[in-house]
Motif scaffolding. Structure first.
Motif, PDB file in Angstrom:
ATOM      1  N   ASP A   1      12.219 209.986  28.972  1.00  0.00           N
ATOM      2  CA  ASP A   1      13.561 210.379  28.549  1.00  0.00           C
ATOM      3  C   ASP A   1      13.511 211.639  27.690  1.00  0.00           C
ATOM      4  N   ALA A   2      12.539 211.717  26.783  1.00  0.00           N
ATOM      5  CA  ALA A   2      12.376 212.895  25.931  1.00  0.00           C
ATOM      6  C   ALA A   2      12.066 214.123  26.779  1.00  0.00           C
ATOM      7  N   ASP A   3      11.243 213.939  27.802  1.00  0.00           N
ATOM      8  CA  ASP A   3      10.918 215.039  28.706  1.00  0.00           C
ATOM      9  C   ASP A   3      12.175 215.525  29.431  1.00  0.00           C
ATOM     10  N   ASP A   4      13.026 214.588  29.847  1.00  0.00           N
ATOM     11  CA  ASP A   4      14.291 214.956  30.502  1.00  0.00           C
ATOM     12  C   ASP A   4      15.175 215.762  29.561  1.00  0.00           C
ATOM     13  N   ILE A   5      15.219 215.357  28.291  1.00  0.00           N
ATOM     14  CA  ILE A   5      16.029 216.085  27.309  1.00  0.00           C
ATOM     15  C   ILE A   5      15.503 217.508  27.142  1.00  0.00           C
ATOM     16  N   LEU A   6      14.179 217.657  27.096  1.00  0.00           N
ATOM     17  CA  LEU A   6      13.606 218.997  26.984  1.00  0.00           C
ATOM     18  C   LEU A   6      13.929 219.848  28.205  1.00  0.00           C
ATOM     19  N   ASP A   7      13.916 219.232  29.385  1.00  0.00           N
ATOM     20  CA  ASP A   7      14.292 219.961  30.600  1.00  0.00           C
ATOM     21  C   ASP A   7      15.754 220.408  30.541  1.00  0.00           C
ATOM     22  N   GLU A   8      16.637 219.519  30.080  1.00  0.00           N
ATOM     23  CA  GLU A   8      18.050 219.877  29.943  1.00  0.00           C
ATOM     24  C   GLU A   8      18.216 221.026  28.952  1.00  0.00           C
ATOM     25  N   PHE A   9      17.474 220.960  27.849  1.00  0.00           N
ATOM     26  CA  PHE A   9      17.553 222.002  26.830  1.00  0.00           C
ATOM     27  C   PHE A   9      17.089 223.341  27.397  1.00  0.00           C
ATOM     28  N   ALA A  10      16.000 223.329  28.139  1.00  0.00           N
ATOM     29  CA  ALA A  10      15.497 224.562  28.745  1.00  0.00           C
ATOM     30  C   ALA A  10      16.514 225.132  29.728  1.00  0.00           C
ATOM     31  N   THR A  11      17.165 224.254  30.466  1.00  0.00           N
ATOM     32  CA  THR A  11      18.196 224.700  31.406  1.00  0.00           C
ATOM     33  C   THR A  11      19.368 225.316  30.664  1.00  0.00           C
ATOM     34  N   GLU A  12      19.771 224.681  29.578  1.00  0.00           N
ATOM     35  CA  GLU A  12      20.879 225.204  28.766  1.00  0.00           C
ATOM     36  C   GLU A  12      20.524 226.565  28.170  1.00  0.00           C
ATOM     37  N   LEU A  13      19.292 226.718  27.704  1.00  0.00           N
ATOM     38  CA  LEU A  13      18.871 228.010  27.167  1.00  0.00           C
ATOM     39  C   LEU A  13      18.870 229.090  28.245  1.00  0.00           C
ATOM     40  N   LEU A  14      18.462 228.733  29.437  1.00  0.00           N
ATOM     41  CA  LEU A  14      18.482 229.691  30.541  1.00  0.00           C
ATOM     42  C   LEU A  14      19.917 230.093  30.867  1.00  0.00           C
ATOM     43  N   ARG A  15      20.798 229.101  30.857  1.00  0.00           N
ATOM     44  CA  ARG A  15      22.219 229.384  31.111  1.00  0.00           C
ATOM     45  C   ARG A  15      22.766 230.314  30.031  1.00  0.00           C
ATOM     46  N   LEU A  16      22.398 230.076  28.788  1.00  0.00           N
ATOM     47  CA  LEU A  16      22.820 230.932  27.681  1.00  0.00           C
ATOM     48  C   LEU A  16      22.314 232.353  27.870  1.00  0.00           C
ATOM     49  N   LYS A  17      21.075 232.476  28.266  1.00  0.00           N
ATOM     50  CA  LYS A  17      20.493 233.802  28.465  1.00  0.00           C
ATOM     51  C   LYS A  17      21.241 234.568  29.552  1.00  0.00           C
ATOM     52  N   LEU A  18      21.594 233.857  30.623  1.00  0.00           N
ATOM     53  CA  LEU A  18      22.296 234.512  31.727  1.00  0.00           C
ATOM     54  C   LEU A  18      23.715 234.922  31.360  1.00  0.00           C
ATOM     55  N   LYS A  19      24.326 234.189  30.456  1.00  0.00           N
ATOM     56  CA  LYS A  19      25.711 234.487  30.078  1.00  0.00           C
ATOM     57  C   LYS A  19      25.816 235.129  28.709  1.00  0.00           C
ATOM     58  N   SER A  20      24.708 235.603  28.167  1.00  0.00           N
ATOM     59  CA  SER A  20      24.696 236.122  26.798  1.00  0.00           C
ATOM     60  C   SER A  20      25.580 237.350  26.611  1.00  0.00           C
ATOM     61  N   GLU A  21      25.811 238.102  27.664  1.00  0.00           N
ATOM     62  CA  GLU A  21      26.645 239.291  27.517  1.00  0.00           C
ATOM     63  C   GLU A  21      28.126 238.943  27.351  1.00  0.00           C
ATOM     64  N   ASN A  22      28.502 237.739  27.680  1.00  0.00           N
ATOM     65  CA  ASN A  22      29.901 237.321  27.560  1.00  0.00           C
ATOM     66  C   ASN A  22      30.067 236.479  26.300  1.00  0.00           C
ATOM     67  N   GLN A  23      30.734 236.990  25.275  1.00  0.00           N
ATOM     68  CA  GLN A  23      30.882 236.326  23.991  1.00  0.00           C
ATOM     69  C   GLN A  23      31.785 235.092  24.045  1.00  0.00           C
ATOM     70  N   THR A  24      32.629 234.951  25.048  1.00  0.00           N
ATOM     71  CA  THR A  24      33.545 233.807  25.101  1.00  0.00           C
ATOM     72  C   THR A  24      32.792 232.499  25.340  1.00  0.00           C
ATOM     73  N   HIS A  25      31.614 232.577  25.918  1.00  0.00           N
ATOM     74  CA  HIS A  25      30.831 231.372  26.184  1.00  0.00           C
ATOM     75  C   HIS A  25      29.966 230.963  25.001  1.00  0.00           C
ATOM     76  N   LEU A  26      29.953 231.768  23.940  1.00  0.00           N
ATOM     77  CA  LEU A  26      29.094 231.496  22.799  1.00  0.00           C
ATOM     78  C   LEU A  26      29.425 230.158  22.139  1.00  0.00           C
ATOM     79  N   ARG A  27      30.695 229.885  21.924  1.00  0.00           N
ATOM     80  CA  ARG A  27      31.087 228.624  21.270  1.00  0.00           C
ATOM     81  C   ARG A  27      30.700 227.427  22.132  1.00  0.00           C
ATOM     82  N   GLN A  28      30.938 227.498  23.431  1.00  0.00           N
ATOM     83  CA  GLN A  28      30.556 226.395  24.331  1.00  0.00           C
ATOM     84  C   GLN A  28      29.050 226.176  24.296  1.00  0.00           C
ATOM     85  N   THR A  29      28.311 227.248  24.276  1.00  0.00           N
ATOM     86  CA  THR A  29      26.858 227.143  24.268  1.00  0.00           C
ATOM     87  C   THR A  29      26.366 226.546  22.965  1.00  0.00           C
ATOM     88  N   GLN A  30      26.956 226.951  21.839  1.00  0.00           N
ATOM     89  CA  GLN A  30      26.570 226.388  20.549  1.00  0.00           C
ATOM     90  C   GLN A  30      26.836 224.891  20.513  1.00  0.00           C
TER      91      GLN A  30
END
Length: 142
Positions: free
Chosen positions: A35-64
């Motif tokens: 389960d912990a490994d799954d959480i780390l995978d989800e976190f890595a996916t979320e960070l990748l999503r953040l990186k891809l959308k980092s130029e758009n500031q409107t997604h910052l609050r959702q990402t946080q």
């Protein structure tokens, strides 16, 4: 905490086949770690999503907010690990036995094995097999 969990799981591996409660405990620990490994995978996916959308500031609050939920999941896993460690100690697992030089003593308690064959047993088994195949076992010869 991780050294304690590792030491407890090492000792549990030794007792896995001889103690059902230890088997259940070790299976629960493994599931929690999956389960912990799954959480780390989800976190890595979320960070990748953040990186891809980092130029758009409107997604910052959702990402946080999304990253914030991983903090609470991490705390839940940590609390569960502490609880499972305490349960292991209650089961009689000793984290100090499974580490250091005393760990070798635990594993060296296993009886030695050999590939040598006891010929007297083989001859006795052949004799019994021959009687059974020829129908001359003790019940039929009476």
């Amino acid at each position: 905490m991780s050294a304690t969990i590792q030491a407890l799981s090492d000792e549990a591996e030794v007792k896995y086949f001889t103690s059902f409660p230890v088997k259940v405990w070790l299976d629960r620990l493994k599931q929690l770690l999956y389960d912990a490994d799954d959480i780390l995978d989800e976190f890595a996916t979320e960070l990748l999503r953040l990186k891809l959308k980092s130029e758009n500031q409107t997604h910052l609050r959702q990402t946080q907010q999304g990253i914030g939920r991983f903090g609470s999941k991490g705390r839940e896993v940590n609390e569960s690990l502490k609880s499972i460690a305490q349960e292991g100690i209650v089961l009689g697992l000793n984290p100090s036995i499974a580490s250091g030089p005393s760990r070798l003593k635990v594993f060296s308690q296993r009886p030695p094995t050999s590939s040598l064959v006891n010929s007297s047993k083989v001859l006795a088994e052949r004799k019994i097999s021959g009687r059974l195949l020829n129908g001359k076992n003790s019940k039929s010869s009476r």
